[in-house]
Scaffold this motif. Structure first.
Motif, PDB file in Angstrom:
ATOM      1  N   MET A  71      56.443  38.272  37.418  1.00 35.43           N
ATOM      2  CA  MET A  71      55.193  38.665  36.770  1.00 35.43           C
ATOM      3  C   MET A  71      54.115  39.093  37.766  1.00 35.43           C
ATOM      4  N   ILE A  72      53.925  38.292  38.819  1.00 36.91           N
ATOM      5  CA  ILE A  72      52.868  38.603  39.783  1.00 36.91           C
ATOM      6  C   ILE A  72      53.129  39.948  40.445  1.00 36.91           C
ATOM      7  N   ARG A  73      54.365  40.155  40.869  1.00 35.45           N
ATOM      8  CA  ARG A  73      54.727  41.422  41.508  1.00 35.45           C
ATOM      9  C   ARG A  73      54.571  42.587  40.539  1.00 35.45           C
ATOM     10  N   ASP A  74      54.976  42.388  39.278  1.00 32.33           N
ATOM     11  CA  ASP A  74      54.907  43.467  38.290  1.00 32.33           C
ATOM     12  C   ASP A  74      53.462  43.844  37.966  1.00 32.33           C
ATOM     13  N   PHE A  75      52.584  42.855  37.870  1.00 33.29           N
ATOM     14  CA  PHE A  75      51.172  43.155  37.613  1.00 33.29           C
ATOM     15  C   PHE A  75      50.548  43.889  38.798  1.00 33.29           C
ATOM     16  N   ARG A  76      50.971  43.551  39.976  1.00 31.22           N
ATOM     17  CA  ARG A  76      50.472  44.265  41.157  1.00 31.22           C
ATOM     18  C   ARG A  76      50.899  45.724  41.118  1.00 31.22           C
ATOM     19  N   LYS A  77      52.142  45.984  40.679  1.00 31.59           N
ATOM     20  CA  LYS A  77      52.620  47.359  40.572  1.00 31.59           C
ATOM     21  C   LYS A  77      51.797  48.140  39.549  1.00 31.59           C
TER      22      LYS A  77
END
Length: 370
Positions: A71-77
């Protein structure tokens, strides 16, 4: 100077009703006036749609939907994508509810003030309590994050914003000329599938909870007892497909039920059928039911579907609480249907894409230049 618009979609799959709506309008928009790109959260792209998009020099960006594990990585993307690209556009046009909230919220934080949310559905209560809570929460949140709101029906607009809020109805218009009944096409399709002597029922759409395909199968099981030559076709795919196929096998219906999956000839399949079933648990409108009516099919529709969906007298609303009612009504009425050209009536109701696209162009342009 062109109006540049970025559209957010879940995917570019032909079986997705929202995608079908977007692509119907996209094909007819004036591409000398509008420069449209897409960002999708599921890398599922129909080859025909991809070809049309490429022919119009539009781009497709893929930014994966957030998952629990990443989730954290995806929101950053997502944030990185918007920060890099969004300010290049005049409008951000969002067609997703849950994921769309995060896009709209971050677009606001970037200072982007032409954020459009399009309500294609009603957010109904689901049997999964966690999913239901999520949907109701994001409906509340997204109703505060856009600058402009569109809806496919009053029911979809009011469900999102309430009666006193401002939203613009955009009709789920179709390529009417492609669905006008053609006896020659009907005969060819029925011969190809060896159903020339059958009374063919058809359901078109995702095989998922919302579309209630299990009801159609249970209806068909009872209907066939009264009409022995009845035949059922499912067009579409989805999470309930395996369960439905198991039900077909368990009830020895495999010689009378056909699963066709995703098709690009739905217009021809509707011409070949005799009865259209649309038992959805909820809908914002139901574009495929409009298509079925253009083809002259008698349509039997769940009373959970908005009344705007009925544009011809060949359509009947019925409660999905009573399968026997459906069997009685359909078996008594289907033979009186007349297959003919209903295009003039449908155009008068505002569902011809060649006319409705002009209205959408005016609305989009007005927002872009503000």
């Amino acid at each position: 100077m062109k109006n540049k618009i970025l559209i957010l979609l879940g995917d570019l799959n032909r079986c997705n009703g929202i995608t079908s709506y977007v692509m119907n309008y996209y094909k007819y928009l004036n591409h000398e006036q509008f420069d449209i790109d897409f960002v999708i959260t599921n890398n599922d792209i129909d080859p025909d749609y991809q070809r049309i998009i490429e022919e119009n020099n539009s781009k497709i960006f893929f930014v994966p939907a957030p998952s629990i594990k990443t989730m954290i990585r995806d929101f950053r993307k997502m944030k990185s994508f918007l920060k890099e690209h969004l300010l290049q556009y005049d409008m951000f046009y969002c067609h997703l509810l849950n994921q769309g909230y995060f896009y709209l919220r971050y677009a606001r934080k970037l200072g982007f003030h032409k954020r459009v949310f399009h309500s294609h559905n009603i957010v109904t209560r689901e049997k999964n309590k966690l999913r239901d809570f999520r949907n109701q929460l994001f409906k509340h949140l997204v109703s505060k994050e856009a600058d402009y709101y569109f809806a496919c029906s009053d029911l979809a607009g009011i469900d999102l914003l309430g009666k006193k809020q401002d939203y613009q109805i955009i009709n789920n218009a179709i390529e009417v000329k492609e669905y006008i009944y053609d006896e020659t096409i009907r005969k060819k399709i029925r011969k190809d599938f060896n159903i020339e002597d059958k009374l063919v029922c058809i359901q078109v759409g995702r095989l998922a909870y919302q579309k209630n395909p299990e009801f159609s199968l249970k209806f068909f099981q009872e209907f066939q007892k009264k009409i022995p030559n009845a035949f059922l076709i499912f067009v579409g795919s989805g999470v309930e497909e395996d369960k439905l196929k198991q039900m077909v096998n368990d009830n020895h219906l495999d010689q009378n039920v056909l699963f066709l999956g995703t098709r690009n000839d739905v217009n021809h399949l509707l011409m070949a059928a005799d009865i259209f079933l649309f038992p959805s648990r909820f809908e914002g409108l139901g574009m495929v039911a409009i298509e079925a009516q253009v083809s002259g099919l008698p349509c039997y529709i769940s009373n959970a579907v908005p009344r705007e969906t009925k544009i011809l007298d060949t359509t009947e609303y019925l409660s999905t609480d009573d399968i026997k009612l459906w069997v009685d009504v359909v078996s008594n009425q289907y033979s009186s249907a007349v297959r003919k050209d209903y295009s003039a009536l449908v155009r008068k109701q505002g569902y011809d894409i060649e006319e409705e696209v002009k209205t959408l162009e005016t609305i989009l342009h007005d927002i872009c230049i503000r």
